[in-house]
Design an enzyme around this catalytic site. Structure first.
Site, PDB file in Angstrom:
ATOM      1  CG  HIS A 203      -1.799  -1.131   1.427  1.00 23.90           C
ATOM      2  ND1 HIS A 203      -2.896  -1.385   0.644  1.00 23.90           N
ATOM      3  CD2 HIS A 203      -1.769  -2.145   2.338  1.00 23.90           C
ATOM      4  CE1 HIS A 203      -3.508  -2.480   1.047  1.00 23.90           C
ATOM      5  NE2 HIS A 203      -2.843  -2.966   2.068  1.00 23.90           N
TER       6      HIS A 203
HETATM    7  O1  RIB Z   1      -5.366   0.076   4.424  1.00 23.82           O
HETATM    8  C1  RIB Z   1      -3.969   0.062   4.266  1.00 23.82           C
HETATM    9  C2  RIB Z   1      -3.332   1.109   5.119  1.00 23.82           C
HETATM   10  O2  RIB Z   1      -3.601   0.833   6.490  1.00 23.82           O
HETATM   11  C3  RIB Z   1      -1.804   1.123   5.001  1.00 23.82           C
HETATM   12  O3  RIB Z   1      -1.340   2.422   5.200  1.00 23.82           O
HETATM   13  C4  RIB Z   1      -1.364   0.247   6.130  1.00 23.82           C
HETATM   14  O4  RIB Z   1      -0.068   0.573   6.610  1.00 23.82           O
HETATM   15  C5  RIB Z   1      -2.381   0.600   7.182  1.00 23.82           C
HETATM   16  O5  RIB Z   1      -1.952   1.811   7.804  1.00 23.82           O
END
Ligand code: RIB
Ligand code: CA
Length: 309
Positions: A239
């Site tokens: 992500h």
């Molecule tokens: O949904 C994904 C996000 O939530 C990413 O930033 C992960 O690190 C969590 O913070």
């Protein structure tokens, strides 16, 4: 001139990879790393951010602790994804790099006032610190060059509830402040991050890089088990590195300027990013919402940069 950025983060293995990518990229000047409560409590996210800077050999980067809870709600964490330490996958230790004095929110305000229009904020976790800074110092809205954040979803809802992505879900009121601020925003949502999966071949390429690559491979090995169990398929979505990759090579991504509003009322859909992808309303276009990415190009960039350590 390198682009000045502040990384606001809740490490989290994927945050850690994003920080390593930024610190390996001379196009970016990381003015500060500000920790926020999210994946794990603040005491751990600020420690983990310091560990990552030590691993990267960048103890010159100031790390500050920010908000330990959302603006109005109790904290929701994600140890089920990131492990109890937040950085499960490798041994976690108390870093020598000290926390920089002061509150992260005050440092964000100070940095923006000292360099109006020059700094991009890169939130990788709940938007609590960013919203708190905007509320404490409304003048900074006109001093932020852009906010490039990982959060939200359109088709790919959701990873914490059927309606919401974790970062927005944890502090929807903060997200509403940010999306209503008038600051130019780029959103890297689950629709994009679910297309950059850590396949075996990609993790093996990390491992072949040596120390840093082996660490990243160990983190992604741990991090992926949750997503593989949930979604099937191969690998976990990386992500947060998408935020940094967009800054470095925006041509790898595509999206459109749309209206995004945040659900803060209903408990059923709390934290939903109501993204007007098809322009069915006349609500103002307040965000560049990214919908697609060249996944191979993303991993080529990430692997090349991690190879520079
Ligand atoms: O949904 C994904 C996000 O939530 C990413 O930033 C992960 O690190 C969590 O913070
Ligand atoms: Ca994160």
């Amino acid at each position: 001139m390198a682009q000045k950025i502040i990384i606001d983060t809740d490490p989290g293995q994927d945050d850690a990879v994003a920080i390593l990518l930024a610190l390996a990229s001379p196009e970016l000047e990381v003015r500060a790393i500000t920790a926020v409560a999210g994946n794990v409590p603040l005491a751990l996210t600020q420690r983990n951010a310091r560990i990552v800077c030590e691993i990267a050999g960048r103890t010159d980067v100031p790390v500050l602790a920010g908000c330990d809870a959302p603006l109005k709600r109790p904290l929701v964490t994600a140890e089920h994804v990131h492990g109890k330490t937040g950085l499960d996958g490798v041994d976690v230790y108390e870093p020598e790099l000290p926390l920089t004095e002061g509150h992260a929110v005050d440092r964000i305000i100070e940095e923006l006032r000292a360099a109006p229009g020059e700094i991009i904020l890169c939130p990788l976790g709940p938007l609590t610190n960013i919203a708190a800074a905007l509320q404490k110092a409304p003048d900074i809205a006109g001093k932020i060059a852009r906010i490039v954040l990982m959060g939200g979803a359109y088709f790919e809802v959701g990873n914490i509830t059927p309606a919401a992505e974790f970062n927005i879900y944890v502090d929807p009121e903060a997200a509403a402040v940010v999306f209503g601020s008038g600051v130019p925003i780029t959103v890297l949502p689950l629709d994009v991050t679910h297309k950059v999966l850590t396949t075996r071949a990609r993790i093996d390429a990390f491992r072949a890089l040596g120390r840093i690559g082996e660490t990243v491979a160990a983190w992604t090995d741990f991090f992926e088990r949750f997503d593989v169990a949930k979604y099937g398929g191969e690998g976990a979505p990386l992500h947060d590195p998408c935020v940094i990759a967009w800054l470095l090579k925006p041509e790898l991504f595509s999206g459109r300027e749309i209206n995004v509003e945040i659900e803060v009322e209903s408990e059923l859909t709390r934290g939903m990013t109501v993204a007007d992808w098809w322009g069915v309303t006349d609500r103002p276009k307040n965000a560049l919402f990214i919908g697609d990415v060249d996944a191979d190009g993303f991993f080529e960039l990430l692997t090349e940069r991690l190879g520079r350590y």
